[in-house]
Design a protein around this motif. Structure first.
Motif, short mmCIF file in Angstrom:
data_model
loop_
_atom_site.label_atom_id
_atom_site.label_comp_id
_atom_site.label_asym_id
_atom_site.label_seq_id
_atom_site.Cartn_x
_atom_site.Cartn_y
_atom_site.Cartn_z
N GLN A 379 0.83 -1.21 0.00
CA GLN A 379 0.00 0.00 0.00
C GLN A 379 0.86 1.26 0.00
O GLN A 379 0.58 2.22 -0.71
N ILE A 380 1.92 1.23 0.80
CA ILE A 380 2.83 2.38 0.85
C ILE A 380 3.48 2.58 -0.52
O ILE A 380 3.54 3.70 -1.04
N GLU A 381 3.97 1.50 -1.09
CA GLU A 381 4.67 1.61 -2.37
C GLU A 381 3.76 2.12 -3.48
O GLU A 381 4.18 2.91 -4.33
N MET A 382 2.51 1.69 -3.47
CA MET A 382 1.57 2.19 -4.48
C MET A 382 1.38 3.69 -4.34
O MET A 382 1.37 4.43 -5.33
N LEU A 383 1.22 4.16 -3.12
CA LEU A 383 1.01 5.59 -2.90
C LEU A 383 2.24 6.39 -3.32
O LEU A 383 2.14 7.44 -3.96
N LEU A 384 3.43 5.89 -2.98
CA LEU A 384 4.65 6.65 -3.24
C LEU A 384 4.91 6.81 -4.73
O LEU A 384 5.45 7.83 -5.16
N VAL A 385 4.54 5.83 -5.53
CA VAL A 385 4.67 5.96 -6.98
C VAL A 385 3.86 7.16 -7.47
O VAL A 385 4.33 7.99 -8.26
N THR A 386 2.63 7.26 -6.98
CA THR A 386 1.76 8.36 -7.41
C THR A 386 2.24 9.70 -6.86
O THR A 386 2.17 10.72 -7.56
#
Length: 412
Positions: A379-386
């Motif tokens: 979840q963190i990694e998905m947010l950080l990409v955006t």
């Protein structure tokens, strides 16, 4: 007097006692037993002069535990990261160097020295070993480089000024200066070069300062919020400085009271911080959680409150708290762009530095706070990409307010 406007409209580390108070508290707390020999405590920091790759090999360690739990906070994110963050991948591929340090408050001096010099490792990141867990962000190379970027941003943003409080004359003569949460110590070192007759003391939870400093600088590993207070006389300092750390202060009224108590009459206390509230004046930034930087900042704010009771946006009401402590206060607030979208060259450079500080250190700024509110690693990694995409997009004319607030202790 308050002023709020847009930017363009308007050598040696010597042995010494801890800064904490021992009077009236029984036995001295741990840091007070620790001395800082020049040749040993900062040995590891000389590695900062080595290559980036060598430091990565030295500091890399796999995460000790996975981020657990789920959170509906990530439900609005549609794009998944194709790979894990570079930092986490590099750490996972390396061998573990050391387990987390179990800090023993009853340790003798030798044990304490070892504990302070070592570090904790979580999520592929390195954290301070002294009073572990108090600070939510790492102290590894990436965070040290981010500290340099934020220092450069501060100097450029405020027109090459290292401070705004009217203390120039005192510094040119002979002033006593305390830098709280000094980080890598770059502000202290450069100020000491500029004002060789003044004395500078910097304290931080991490021993990450340089081994070679001007002779009028001393660094200490210590906690500025320690329950035993500061082990220095009242009315000692002419200037106390705190920058980019108010977001992690657990008890701002008490910290401000301590600053007031330890200033000489007529002395100044200055606080500087980015507000971490996304703003936009021309409608180019999407509302609410459609703009990922806003989502991320809200999540970090929630995590800090949950983890340690601090407020990411504490600078928003620091002026009122400083007045309540007894200071005569002046506030300066300007808009700092996020990214390089501004037409003015100085603002564009500053916006680029702020964006760089966010993007370069974003995994370290995210891991502990978001884990505290139940976010998983994916979840963190998905947010950080955006977040990275939105911060880099020059069509998003986002900015955040950058505050410098200083207060004078009255002469009476």
């Amino acid at each position: 007097m308050n002023s709020t406007s847009a930017p363009d409209s308007t050598c040696t580390i010597t042995s010494s006692q801890s800064i904490h108070s021992q009077a009236g508290h029984g036995a001295a707390h741990d840091a007070s037993t620790y001395q800082f020999p020049h040749s040993s405590i900062y040995t590891e920091n000389m590695a900062r002069q080595d290559s980036r790759e060598k430091r990565r090999r030295i500091e890399a360690t796999p995460p000790n535990s996975e981020l657990a739990g789920t959170s509906s906070d990530a439900s609005h994110i549609s794009a998944a990261s194709p790979t894990a963050l570079e930092e986490a991948e590099a750490a996972a591929a390396a061998a573990a160097l050391a387990p987390p340090i179990d800090y023993d408050h009853g340790a003798d001096s030798a044990s304490l020295t070892s504990s302070i010099r070592q570090h904790n490792y979580e999520y592929g990141l390195r954290y301070h070993g002294y009073r572990p867990g108090l600070y939510s962000f790492p102290n590894d190379e990436a965070e040290q480089e981010r500290d340099v970027v934020m220092h450069e941003l501060s100097i450029r943003f405020w027109e090459e000024r290292y401070f705004l409080a009217p203390v120039e004359k005192q510094l040119e003569m002979r002033a006593q200066v305390l830098d709280l949460a000094t980080g890598i110590g770059i502000w202290c070192e450069q100020m000491a070069d500029k004002y060789p007759l003044s004395s500078f003391e910097g304290i931080d939870l991490s021993p990450i300062q340089s081994a070679e400093v001007p002779p009028n600088v001393r660094f200490y590993v210590d906690d500025m919020e320690h329950e035993q207070g500061w082990n220095v006389d009242g009315n000692k300092f002419d200037f106390i400085h705190l920058r980019h750390t108010l977001h992690s202060v657990r008890n701002m009224p008490e910290l401000f009271r301590r600053a007031y108590e330890h200033l000489k009459p007529g002395g100044y206390f200055e606080v500087q911080e980015v507000e971490c509230i996304v703003r936009c004046d021309d409608g180019t930034v999407k509302p609410g959680h459609e703009y990922a930087l806003r989502t991320w900042l809200d999540a970090v704010a929630s995590g800090l409150r949950t983890r340690c009771g601090s407020d990411l946006r504490a600078i928003s009401y620091a002026t009122a708290e400083m007045r309540a402590a007894g200071f005569e206060v002046e506030e300066h607030c300007r808009k700092c762009p996020v990214g390089t979208w501004a037409a003015d060259e100085r603002r564009r450079v500053c916006g680029g530095l702020l964006a760089e500080s966010l993007i370069a250190g974003i995994w370290g700024l995210s891991a502990r706070p978001l884990a505290a509110i139940g976010w998983t690693r994916p979840q963190i990694e998905m947010l950080l990409v955006t977040v990275r995409d939105h911060v880099r997009d020059p069509r998003n004319h986002a900015y955040m307010n950058f505050f410098t607030i200083y207060g004078r202790k009255p002469l009476e």
